[in-house]
Design a protein around this motif. Structure first.
Motif, PDB file in Angstrom:
ATOM      1  N   PHE A  25       0.840  -1.188   0.000  1.00 58.81           N
ATOM      2  CA  PHE A  25       0.000   0.000   0.000  1.00 58.81           C
ATOM      3  C   PHE A  25       0.879   1.242   0.000  1.00 58.81           C
ATOM      4  CE2 PHE A  25       1.137  -0.486   4.407  1.00 58.81           C
ATOM      5  CZ  PHE A  25       1.198   0.809   4.916  1.00 58.81           C
ATOM      6  N   ARG A  26       0.286   2.359  -0.331  1.00 57.66           N
ATOM      7  CA  ARG A  26       0.928   3.651  -0.169  1.00 57.66           C
ATOM      8  C   ARG A  26      -0.161   4.682   0.097  1.00 57.66           C
ATOM      9  NH1 ARG A  26       3.908   7.217  -3.921  1.00 57.66           N
ATOM     10  NH2 ARG A  26       3.005   8.695  -2.463  1.00 57.66           N
ATOM     11  N   ARG A  27       0.261   5.855   0.543  1.00 58.35           N
ATOM     12  CA  ARG A  27      -0.693   6.909   0.817  1.00 58.35           C
ATOM     13  C   ARG A  27      -0.328   8.168   0.036  1.00 58.35           C
ATOM     14  NH1 ARG A  27      -0.492   6.625   7.230  1.00 58.35           N
ATOM     15  NH2 ARG A  27       1.592   5.874   6.732  1.00 58.35           N
ATOM     16  N   ILE A  28      -1.366   8.854  -0.410  1.00 62.04           N
ATOM     17  CA  ILE A  28      -1.222  10.145  -1.058  1.00 62.04           C
ATOM     18  C   ILE A  28      -1.614  11.212  -0.041  1.00 62.04           C
ATOM     19  CG2 ILE A  28      -2.010  11.638  -2.938  1.00 62.04           C
ATOM     20  CD1 ILE A  28      -0.487   9.213  -3.907  1.00 62.04           C
ATOM     21  N   VAL A  29      -0.814  12.253   0.094  1.00 58.80           N
ATOM     22  CA  VAL A  29      -1.151  13.339   0.997  1.00 58.80           C
ATOM     23  C   VAL A  29      -2.023  14.351   0.267  1.00 58.80           C
ATOM     24  CG1 VAL A  29      -0.223  15.336   2.229  1.00 58.80           C
ATOM     25  CG2 VAL A  29       0.806  13.095   2.539  1.00 58.80           C
ATOM     26  N   VAL A  30      -3.139  14.685   0.889  1.00 57.14           N
ATOM     27  CA  VAL A  30      -4.060  15.685   0.360  1.00 57.14           C
ATOM     28  C   VAL A  30      -4.033  16.875   1.309  1.00 57.14           C
ATOM     29  CG1 VAL A  30      -6.394  16.102  -0.476  1.00 57.14           C
ATOM     30  CG2 VAL A  30      -5.482  13.772  -0.450  1.00 57.14           C
ATOM     31  N   SER A  31      -3.662  18.040   0.808  1.00 57.01           N
ATOM     32  CA  SER A  31      -3.485  19.192   1.693  1.00 57.01           C
ATOM     33  C   SER A  31      -3.974  20.478   1.048  1.00 57.01           C
ATOM     34  CB  SER A  31      -2.007  19.341   2.074  1.00 57.01           C
ATOM     35  OG  SER A  31      -1.275  19.964   1.035  1.00 57.01           O
TER      36      SER A  31
END
Length: 285
Positions: free
Chosen positions: A164-170
């Motif tokens: 898995f990986r995560r995308i940062v939403v900011s």
């Protein structure tokens, strides 16, 4: 891979890496970095940090040198259930689950390239601000909220691995970008695949560490600078270390001869600790 100050913006990555470094012995490092069995080496996002509603493209970097059959993949995405706080990295059962691919054939890799390299890319749409920022403070939104991507790689003979990986939403005006690995240097010079040699390998980083700011609970900001960490994957030969910082080099003892029936591979994957990454794959003649 991305991991409130915000765990999703780097602290979680280095904390997890530190645990790995403390708990893994050198033999485990060698096994981890050897290219042989079915592996997912990385999931590269074209945009590691985005605005809500953005479209992101993911390119998996995989390897299965011992494979003799086709590869397929399944991918899903959802709101992060709290992986940084111990939740399982899965989208199963999530009401926000987004199906991205189901048993999709990997057509970019075959026996000709030892099923090693960049697999087919796929895209996803990040939820709108009203969804992904729901219940989140302005500080959390500024530092970044994680969106989870789950990826399963399957081989025709029944083997399967997942990651898995995560995308940062900011809401940050200036978003994180990927480092750029222009190539792998051999003894400081342009790459030529070495055989029967002991050489120094280093990543040629043409876009390096970025500076950024994290917002504290009192609203003030802390300045930070990334540290770029390169992990080396080898199909043949050996190395004393398998991770280097920045422009550091590592000693590589190559195999005496080219392998029979396939190519030899050297892969460098550079991460910035905030989800940004790039890679370079070198293949023997």
């Amino acid at each position: 891979m991305k991991f409130t100050i915000s765990i999703s913006r780097g602290i979680g990555f280095y904390f997890g890496l530190g645990l790995c470094l403390l708990s893994c012995s050198e033999p485990n490092f060698k096994k981890y970095n050897e290219l042989s069995e079915l592996r997912v080496l990385a999931l590269k996002a074209d945009l590691p940090e985005v605005t809500a509603g953005a479209t992101v493209t993911i390119t998996p970097i995989v390897s299965d040198i011992v494979n003799s059959g086709a590869l397929t993949f399944t991918a899903n995405a959802c709101l992060d259930p709290g992986v940084a706080f111990g939740a399982r990295p899965t989208c199963e059962g999530s009401l926000s689950k987004q199906i991205l691919a189901t048993d999709q054939a990997i057509t970019t890799l075959s026996a000709a390239n030892s099923f090693t390299g960049a697999a087919n890319s796929f895209s996803l749409v990040i939820p709108s601000a009203g969804v992904i920022f729901s219940g989140r403070s302005a500080i959390e939104q500024n530092n970044g909220i994680s969106y989870l991507i789950c990826f399963i790689l399957n081989s025709a003979d029944g083997r399967s691995v997942s990651t898995f990986r995560r995308i940062v939403v900011s809401t940050q005006a200036v978003k994180n970008t990927n480092p750029v690995v222009a190539g792998i240097l051999v003894d400081g010079a342009s790459f030529t695949f070495p055989f029967a040699k002991t050489v120094q390998l280093s990543a040629n980083l043409t876009l390096g560490a970025e500076s950024y700011q994290l917002q504290k609970a009192d609203g003030s900001f802390i300045a930070r600078t990334e540290s770029l960490l390169t992990t080396w994957f080898l199909s043949d030969g050996s190395a004393k270390i398998y991770r280097t910082l920045g422009l550091e080099s590592m000693e590589y003892v190559s195999a005496g001869l080219a392998p029979t029936g396939r190519k030899a591979y050297l892969i460098a994957i550079t991460r910035d600790g905030r989800g940004g990454l790039d890679f370079k794959i070198e293949i023997s003649p």
